[in-house]
Design an enzyme around this catalytic site. Sequence first.
Site: not given
Length: 261
Positions: A178, A239, A148, A181
């Site tokens: 993600d 998340e 990730e 990010h």
Amino acid sequence: MKLAVQEQLLPGRSLQEKFAFAVDAGFDAIELRGKGDFAFAGRLTELKRALADGVVMPTVCVDMPHFIGDFDPDKRRDAVQQLRSQLTVIAELGGIGVMTPASWGQFSLRLPPFVPPRSPEEDREVLAEALNELGEHAARHGVLIMLEPLNRYENHMVNTLAQAVELCSMDSIRVVGDTYHMNIEEDDPCRALVEAAPYLAHMQISESNRNQPGTGHIDWAAELATLDAIGYDGYLALECRLRGEPEIALPQTAAFIRKFR
């Protein structure tokens, strides 16, 4: 569309209770957290019981104080051993795999002292060595190790999907996107998803402000349409921090995401 939510966001005393809440809220699965000191392997009895009760647990997000790109070789070695163990456990559960960043909170090129103790070439060697070992272990167990990218303030080695793709040296090493990010690092998040498509195994979702989707300025219509266009059929795993109580925020979030797909 398959939606997952990380276990720590869910109310409930057991995975069975958490999953029941998640399903009622509009989610399909729970994303587990893999703590260090082999704590995840220590949960195997609990996890197998939950699996037998129908709890869907496809992925594990590492939750440790050090990672495979640590400057300390002993900590790197421990991170690899922890991830090997987590890969073995998720394979026993019939899951997809385990995800990890290169590191988290260890160093940022954007903050003092600005010059890391290792060169970019040395960083790449360290990550390649760890990922190759983990990739071989994952392949033997029929699961994936997933890298990730994190933003520039949390990690200095792998910030973009393209950088993660460069480290996919075998089929069992794949990439996690993600949205939080990506919002910071990708010039064009949709184009980045298209270019990483052959290596994209998992997506984590949160807003530009790290809260739940719908509370910031990410273009969800565009990014989710891009995932459809590239044929992504994996999970979207929530998340994030929750703005509001989970009993209200989680059903709202699932409904918000599903209206785009």
